[in-house]
Design a protein around this motif. Structure first.
Motif, PDB file in Angstrom:
ATOM      1  N   GLY A 403      35.121  40.185  64.874  1.00  0.00           N
ATOM      2  CA  GLY A 403      35.592  40.171  66.248  1.00  0.00           C
ATOM      3  C   GLY A 403      36.627  39.079  66.428  1.00  0.00           C
ATOM      4  N   THR A 404      37.444  39.207  67.451  1.00  0.00           N
ATOM      5  CA  THR A 404      38.538  38.262  67.647  1.00  0.00           C
ATOM      6  C   THR A 404      38.033  36.824  67.752  1.00  0.00           C
ATOM      7  N   ARG A 405      37.112  36.566  68.673  1.00  0.00           N
ATOM      8  CA  ARG A 405      36.632  35.195  68.894  1.00  0.00           C
ATOM      9  C   ARG A 405      35.713  34.723  67.773  1.00  0.00           C
ATOM     10  N   PHE A 427      45.008  39.357  65.939  1.00  0.00           N
ATOM     11  CA  PHE A 427      43.949  39.684  64.996  1.00  0.00           C
ATOM     12  C   PHE A 427      44.092  41.106  64.474  1.00  0.00           C
ATOM     13  N   THR A 428      44.236  42.065  65.390  1.00  0.00           N
ATOM     14  CA  THR A 428      44.363  43.459  64.956  1.00  0.00           C
ATOM     15  C   THR A 428      45.676  43.690  64.213  1.00  0.00           C
ATOM     16  N   ASP A 458      35.990  43.684  72.046  1.00  0.00           N
ATOM     17  CA  ASP A 458      37.114  44.226  71.278  1.00  0.00           C
ATOM     18  C   ASP A 458      37.114  45.748  71.193  1.00  0.00           C
ATOM     19  N   THR A 459      35.958  46.367  71.394  1.00  0.00           N
ATOM     20  CA  THR A 459      35.789  47.757  70.958  1.00  0.00           C
ATOM     21  C   THR A 459      36.662  48.758  71.702  1.00  0.00           C
ATOM     22  N   PRO A 463      40.693  51.072  69.395  1.00  0.00           N
ATOM     23  CA  PRO A 463      41.171  52.446  69.200  1.00  0.00           C
ATOM     24  C   PRO A 463      42.474  52.745  69.929  1.00  0.00           C
ATOM     25  N   THR A 464      42.639  52.255  71.151  1.00  0.00           N
ATOM     26  CA  THR A 464      43.872  52.574  71.873  1.00  0.00           C
ATOM     27  C   THR A 464      45.071  51.849  71.257  1.00  0.00           C
ATOM     28  N   HIS A 465      44.857  50.607  70.834  1.00  0.00           N
ATOM     29  CA  HIS A 465      45.950  49.892  70.185  1.00  0.00           C
ATOM     30  C   HIS A 465      46.290  50.550  68.849  1.00  0.00           C
TER      31      HIS A 465
END
Length: 543
Positions: A403-405, A427-428, A458-459, A463-465
């Motif tokens: 996860g990001t954090r 991150f992504t 993050d979830t 997917p949209t990104h």
């Protein structure tokens, strides 16, 4: 006038066909199929007309000594009208087959020339594709965005249409005296000339989004969806018909099924996978919705690390002292070539080979629509480059408590960088950059998955990104203790992504993987690893 289907047997084969010039309800009977004095037609060009409209050839299997009940005993090839369009001429061709057990099916294609051997080329030349099994309503498979035909993606396309036997006839002949089909030889028994053939006009049209596959990985759901943090697992139940309807409404179009669930997926127009009980031979090979007995290469990088490298490091002191990035990579290469590419891609062939009702002859092919599912994003380019077809995509598995954090602070400390710990796009971008670069090099595609341990904030972004960046596979892991995403959350994620995809339907996938603005350069053998540092510090890896 009420439509009446007329079934005409042609030496064990059949045709449910309609004559040109007749009303939509009329059905056609080909002229005398026993006549061999009709002139043969040659393919005028590699694209366009195949032969004289109305020609029909009957073929019969050359031997019955090793014949299974599900094998095709006879079939006819019939040519229909030529349709003109700005893109060129296309002609209807119908394959009508009868199996040894009496079951029948037929396939219609509107194709620019005879369907080529390569699936990619066939896709570019085929405008329409229909399948009818027995007396069931015919189905036509179309792309929901472009309206173009959606052909089966399983693989083995070169075996699904009759092909000339080398040396038996000139390749340009429309109806060779001898052909190979589904791994066996068939001899032409008759050739006739009749009225041109047209496809069935009452086929059910299935509009499919092949560029957005959304699903969960099993055909079950949790009985109690309350998230568990005590190490226990959920109690699972099989999905019901209502569950599949609910998933389809949420935008899920990629599902796992058993024999009972299979008709529900077909009814709802969902891509599906499942083994043995759901495989009808050879009809399943022609179904554009059928993915295959499996859908993935299971974690080639992770298996190499945790089941090959680490056990050897723990027991082999000399190996621990001599290990290098290059040595580790060579071990991965060996596993990928000898295990990953040899197992799941050929599961279909192994299943069919064990069936007494099937004889594969010389038919042997890999499942081409399978994708690699792995947490080692840095291996994506290698995995996608080793075979022109398999795997077709790389789907990133967010291992453990990613996860990001959670992960960015570890990366900042491990690599001495200063990325804001709440910068989800940064991150992504690190993760997805490996995947986009891999697909750019190999002309394949990529995707992302969500696990139960994935940081929940993050979830919905992932997917949209990923969709915005050109991803085509979006999967949710829904079993195995804390790794499972509860069913209600699966539906929420699917609704979120499918709504977004409907709002932004048109993407230039080829351009999206080439739209990078920043390049990161590393020394050889240096790579990002989103989970090594924390596990090494916790003692999960040997020093």
């Amino acid at each position: 006038m009420k439509r009446r289907n007329v079934l005409k047997t042609l030496g064990g084969s059949f045709a449910l066909l309609k004559p040109a010039g007749a009303g939509a309800s009329a059905m056609m009977q080909p002229s005398d199929p026993t006549s061999e004095d009709q002139p043969t037609s040659s393919i005028a060009t590699s694209q366009g007309a195949i032969g004289q409209p109305g020609q029909t050839a009957l073929y019969r299997h050359e031997s019955s000594t090793t014949f299974g009940s599900s094998m095709v005993s006879t079939f006819t090839l019939a040519l229909g009208d030529i349709e003109k369009s700005p893109s060129g001429d296309h002609q209807w061709i119908c394959l009508s087959a009868t199996k040894a057990n009496g079951e029948q099916f037929q396939v219609f294609l509107l194709s620019a020339g005879y369907p080529p051997l390569a699936l990619k080329a066939a896709r570019s030349r085929t405008r329409r594709y229909l399948l009818q099994e027995g007396s069931l309503p015919a189905r036509e498979y179309r792309n929901a965005l472009t309206g173009k035909a959606v052909l089966p993606s399983l693989g083995g396309w070169e075996y699904l249409m009759p092909r000339p036997v080398a040396g038996a006839d000139a390749p340009a002949e429309a109806f060779p005296v001898e052909v190979r089909y589904l791994g066996h030889r068939y001899a032409r028994e008759s050739l006739s000339q009749g009225a041109p053939l047209l496809p069935l006009s009452d086929a059910k049209v299935m509009m499919l989004r092949t560029d957005v596959l959304i699903g969960q990985v099993t055909n079950r759901r949790q009985r109690d969806e309350t998230r568990r943090y005590d190490g226990s697992d959920y109690d699972y139940v099989l999905l019901t018909h209502d569950d599949y309807r609910q998933m389809a409404r949420a935008g899920i179009n990629f599902v796992n099924v058993n024999a009972e669930q299979l008709p529900w997926a077909e009814e709802l127009g969902l891509f599906y996978w499942g083994s043995r009980a759901v495989l009808k031979y050879p009809e399943s090979l022609y179904r554009s919705l059928y993915v295959g007995p499996t859908f993935l290469l299971d974690e080639p990088g992770a298996i190499t690390r945790y089941h090959v490298l680490i056990p050897r490091l723990l027991k082999d002191e000399a190996f621990r002292k001599s290990i290098s990035p290059q040595a580790a990579f060579e071990i991965f290469q060996t596993y990928f070539a000898t295990e990953a590419l040899k197992q799941n891609p050929f599961e279909l062939m192994r299943e069919l080979a064990t069936r007494p009702d099937v004889n594969l002859g010389d038919m042997y092919f890999a499942q081409e629509n399978i994708f690699s599912w792995d947490s080692f994003e840095a291996t994506a380019a290698y995995q996608l480059s080793q075979d022109p077809h398999v795997p077709v995509a790389f789907v990133f598995e967010p291992t453990g408590r990613i996860g990001t954090r959670r992960t960015l602070p570890e990366m900042d400390m491990t690599y001495g960088v200063e990325i804001r710990p709440d910068d989800i796009q940064a991150f992504t971008s690190i993760l997805f950059g490996f995947l986009r670069g891999a697909t750019r090099l190999t002309d394949k595609t990529w995707g992302a998955s969500i696990y139960g341990q994935t940081q929940q904030e993050d979830t919905f972004w992932w997917p949209t990104h990923a969709y915005d960046l050109g991803a085509t596979r979006f999967l949710v892991w829904n079993y195995d203790h804390l790794a499972a995403v509860p069913y209600g959350e699966v539906l929420a994620l699917a609704r979120h992504l499918s709504t977004y995809a409907k709002m932004h339907p048109k993407r230039d996938l080829a351009e999206l993987i080439r739209s990078a603005e920043v390049a990161s350069c590393c020394r050889p053998a240096i790579t990002w690893d989103t989970h090594t540092s924390a596990r090494a510090r916790s003692g999960a890896l040997p020093n």
